[in-house]
Design a protein around this motif. Structure first.
Motif, PDB file in Angstrom:
ATOM      1  N   MET A   1       0.808  -1.212   0.000  1.00 55.96           N
ATOM      2  CA  MET A   1       0.000   0.000   0.000  1.00 55.96           C
ATOM      3  C   MET A   1       0.847   1.272   0.000  1.00 55.96           C
ATOM      4  SD  MET A   1      -2.848   1.224   2.790  1.00 55.96           S
ATOM      5  CE  MET A   1      -3.753  -0.299   2.598  1.00 55.96           C
ATOM      6  N   PRO A   2       1.831   1.426   0.905  1.00 55.67           N
ATOM      7  CA  PRO A   2       2.630   2.649   0.879  1.00 55.67           C
ATOM      8  C   PRO A   2       3.489   2.727  -0.386  1.00 55.67           C
ATOM      9  CG  PRO A   2       2.845   1.509   2.981  1.00 55.67           C
ATOM     10  CD  PRO A   2       2.182   0.560   2.036  1.00 55.67           C
ATOM     11  N   ASP A   3       3.757   3.949  -0.830  1.00 58.42           N
ATOM     12  CA  ASP A   3       4.696   4.138  -1.930  1.00 58.42           C
ATOM     13  C   ASP A   3       5.733   5.164  -1.494  1.00 58.42           C
ATOM     14  OD1 ASP A   3       3.585   6.727  -2.269  1.00 58.42           O
ATOM     15  OD2 ASP A   3       2.104   5.963  -3.697  1.00 58.42           O
ATOM     16  N   ASN A   4       6.552   5.600  -2.427  1.00 60.26           N
ATOM     17  CA  ASN A   4       7.683   6.460  -2.074  1.00 60.26           C
ATOM     18  C   ASN A   4       7.273   7.845  -1.583  1.00 60.26           C
ATOM     19  OD1 ASN A   4       9.563   4.496  -2.671  1.00 60.26           O
ATOM     20  ND2 ASN A   4       9.804   5.157  -4.807  1.00 60.26           N
ATOM     21  N   ASN A   5       6.018   8.238  -1.828  1.00 58.93           N
ATOM     22  CA  ASN A   5       5.589   9.575  -1.416  1.00 58.93           C
ATOM     23  C   ASN A   5       4.480   9.560  -0.370  1.00 58.93           C
ATOM     24  OD1 ASN A   5       7.243  11.348  -3.113  1.00 58.93           O
ATOM     25  ND2 ASN A   5       6.157  10.407  -4.834  1.00 58.93           N
ATOM     26  N   SER A   6       3.990   8.385  -0.007  1.00 57.20           N
ATOM     27  CA  SER A   6       2.990   8.323   1.064  1.00 57.20           C
ATOM     28  C   SER A   6       3.695   8.399   2.408  1.00 57.20           C
ATOM     29  CB  SER A   6       2.184   7.030   0.957  1.00 57.20           C
ATOM     30  OG  SER A   6       3.017   5.902   1.102  1.00 57.20           O
ATOM     31  N   TYR A   7       2.924   8.695   3.448  1.00 55.78           N
ATOM     32  CA  TYR A   7       3.548   8.802   4.766  1.00 55.78           C
ATOM     33  C   TYR A   7       2.517   8.597   5.870  1.00 55.78           C
ATOM     34  CZ  TYR A   7       1.736  13.627   4.844  1.00 55.78           C
ATOM     35  OH  TYR A   7       0.919  14.737   4.807  1.00 55.78           O
ATOM     36  N   VAL A   8       3.022   8.336   7.065  1.00 53.61           N
ATOM     37  CA  VAL A   8       2.214   8.115   8.265  1.00 53.61           C
ATOM     38  C   VAL A   8       2.482   9.237   9.249  1.00 53.61           C
ATOM     39  CG1 VAL A   8       2.023   6.647  10.330  1.00 53.61           C
ATOM     40  CG2 VAL A   8       1.991   5.608   8.049  1.00 53.61           C
ATOM     41  N   LYS A   9       1.428   9.646   9.940  1.00 51.77           N
ATOM     42  CA  LYS A   9       1.564  10.676  10.968  1.00 51.77           C
ATOM     43  C   LYS A   9       0.944  10.167  12.271  1.00 51.77           C
ATOM     44  CE  LYS A   9       0.626  15.578  11.893  1.00 51.77           C
ATOM     45  NZ  LYS A   9       0.002  16.827  11.368  1.00 51.77           N
ATOM     46  N   TYR A  10       1.663  10.330  13.366  1.00 51.57           N
ATOM     47  CA  TYR A  10       1.139  10.007  14.695  1.00 51.57           C
ATOM     48  C   TYR A  10       1.325  11.231  15.577  1.00 51.57           C
ATOM     49  CZ  TYR A  10       0.426   7.930  19.274  1.00 51.57           C
ATOM     50  OH  TYR A  10      -0.039   7.673  20.538  1.00 51.57           O
ATOM     51  N   GLY A  11       0.199  11.787  16.052  1.00 49.84           N
ATOM     52  CA  GLY A  11       0.288  13.033  16.812  1.00 49.84           C
ATOM     53  C   GLY A  11       0.894  14.112  15.943  1.00 49.84           C
ATOM     54  N   THR A  12       1.930  14.761  16.424  1.00 46.72           N
ATOM     55  CA  THR A  12       2.613  15.810  15.662  1.00 46.72           C
ATOM     56  C   THR A  12       3.784  15.277  14.853  1.00 46.72           C
ATOM     57  OG1 THR A  12       4.028  16.337  17.563  1.00 46.72           O
ATOM     58  CG2 THR A  12       1.952  17.551  17.361  1.00 46.72           C
ATOM     59  N   HIS A  13       4.064  13.970  14.985  1.00 49.55           N
ATOM     60  CA  HIS A  13       5.219  13.388  14.294  1.00 49.55           C
ATOM     61  C   HIS A  13       4.811  12.847  12.932  1.00 49.55           C
ATOM     62  CE1 HIS A  13       8.993  11.264  13.661  1.00 49.55           C
ATOM     63  NE2 HIS A  13       8.288  10.185  13.336  1.00 49.55           N
ATOM     64  N   SER A  14       5.415  13.354  11.873  1.00 46.45           N
ATOM     65  CA  SER A  14       5.205  12.838  10.521  1.00 46.45           C
ATOM     66  C   SER A  14       6.437  12.047  10.093  1.00 46.45           C
ATOM     67  CB  SER A  14       4.969  13.987   9.531  1.00 46.45           C
ATOM     68  OG  SER A  14       3.734  14.623   9.768  1.00 46.45           O
ATOM     69  N   HIS A  15       6.218  10.805   9.710  1.00 47.57           N
ATOM     70  CA  HIS A  15       7.300  10.040   9.130  1.00 47.57           C
ATOM     71  C   HIS A  15       7.683  10.654   7.788  1.00 47.57           C
ATOM     72  CE1 HIS A  15       7.417   6.433  11.794  1.00 47.57           C
ATOM     73  NE2 HIS A  15       6.175   6.823  12.080  1.00 47.57           N
ATOM     74  N   ALA A  16       8.944  10.540   7.428  1.00 44.72           N
ATOM     75  CA  ALA A  16       9.382  11.023   6.120  1.00 44.72           C
ATOM     76  C   ALA A  16       8.651  10.250   5.025  1.00 44.72           C
ATOM     77  CB  ALA A  16      10.892  10.839   5.984  1.00 44.72           C
ATOM     78  N   LYS A  17       8.440  10.895   3.889  1.00 41.66           N
ATOM     79  CA  LYS A  17       7.782  10.228   2.777  1.00 41.66           C
ATOM     80  C   LYS A  17       8.567   8.978   2.377  1.00 41.66           C
ATOM     81  CE  LYS A  17       5.452  14.244   0.824  1.00 41.66           C
ATOM     82  NZ  LYS A  17       5.260  15.109  -0.372  1.00 41.66           N
ATOM     83  N   GLY A  18       7.847   7.871   2.243  1.00 43.34           N
ATOM     84  CA  GLY A  18       8.462   6.611   1.873  1.00 43.34           C
ATOM     85  C   GLY A  18       9.142   5.873   3.008  1.00 43.34           C
ATOM     86  N   GLU A  19       9.203   6.479   4.197  1.00 38.70           N
ATOM     87  CA  GLU A  19       9.875   5.826   5.326  1.00 38.70           C
ATOM     88  C   GLU A  19       9.121   4.586   5.777  1.00 38.70           C
ATOM     89  OE1 GLU A  19      11.997   8.145   8.600  1.00 38.70           O
ATOM     90  OE2 GLU A  19      10.132   7.523   9.611  1.00 38.70           O
TER      91      GLU A  19
END
Length: 245
Positions: A1-19
């Protein structure tokens, strides 16, 4: 499902795109003792890698991830590569009972490149939501009859030995109706879920007992409100009665 530009956010923390490069999102229904759906568990199980150029560069990134997932209760969201939020989310709203919980966080690999150029992580977050098919999640009732309205007798000791003696040719019958119910989001009414099986002409109203049992508590709401009832009747004719279901 994730790709190189999707990302996850928890609270105020955003994972880098593709991380985040793996994501499993589940909704698991949960059922009451009566076989009706009461809640569902929403769970996100995901992982990926933090990239760097050696321990000195990786360590601050690792510490940032640890800090970001130190506390429960923050909103979780998966974003598409176009930056738009998806329906894959665990957020606080009226039906969220628990808030988001961190169920698991680990560093699942220990190969040669770990802590040199990358650090793999795996995280599982979840929350429980009200998903109610029937507010009455538990119910049980019993009806007991004492006596049959038949003769009352006793043995009287005599010189010739014990002798059966009739005291009354007929007696009353006592009937006790009692039970328990649990409401998911509030107290049930005992009159609604289990009204008295006989009217006030037969009930000893001074012996009626209603007991409310305090709810269980979660982060965002109280739930499972219990109530017990007990009615006592007296009749002159043998009266078979059966509990509500």
């Amino acid at each position: 499902m994730p790709d190189n530009n999707s990302y996850v956010k928890y609270g105020t923390h955003s994972h880098a795109k593709g991380e985040v490069d793996t994501l499993r999102f589940e909704i698991i229904p949960e059922f009451s003792e009566r076989g009706r759906r009461r809640t569902h568990l929403t769970k996100a199980d995901y992982g990926g890698e933090i990239s760097g150029t050696g321990p000195a560069n990786l360590t601050p990134k690792i510490n940032k991830l640890i800090s970001a997932y130190a506390d429960d209760g923050h909103d979780w969201q998966f974003f598409n590569s176009d930056g738009l939020a998806t329906n894959h989310a665990i957020v606080s709203h009226a039906s969220n009972m628990t808030g988001t919980r961190i169920l698991h966080r680990s560093w699942p690999r220990s190969d040669a490149v770990e802590y040199d150029t990358k650090r793999y992580f795996r995280i599982v977050v979840a929350a429980r939501f009200i998903d109610c098919e029937d507010q009455i999640v538990r119910f049980q009732e019993t009806v007991r009859g004492l006596g049959t309205t038949g003769e009352r007798w006793a043995f009287q000791n005599t010189q010739a030995g014990p002798k059966r003696v009739q005291i009354w040719p007929a007696t009353s019958q006592t009937i006790v109706q009692e039970g328990f119910a649990m409401g998911l989001q509030g107290y049930p009414s005992q009159v609604t879920v289990a009204p008295p099986l006989l009217g006030s002409a037969h009930e000893h109203l001074e012996r009626r007992m209603i007991t409310h049992i305090g709810p269980r508590t979660e982060r965002l709401m109280n739930y499972d409100y219990g109530i017990r009832w007990r009615y006592v009747f007296e009749v002159a004719v043998n009266t078979p009665l059966y509990p509500h279901t």
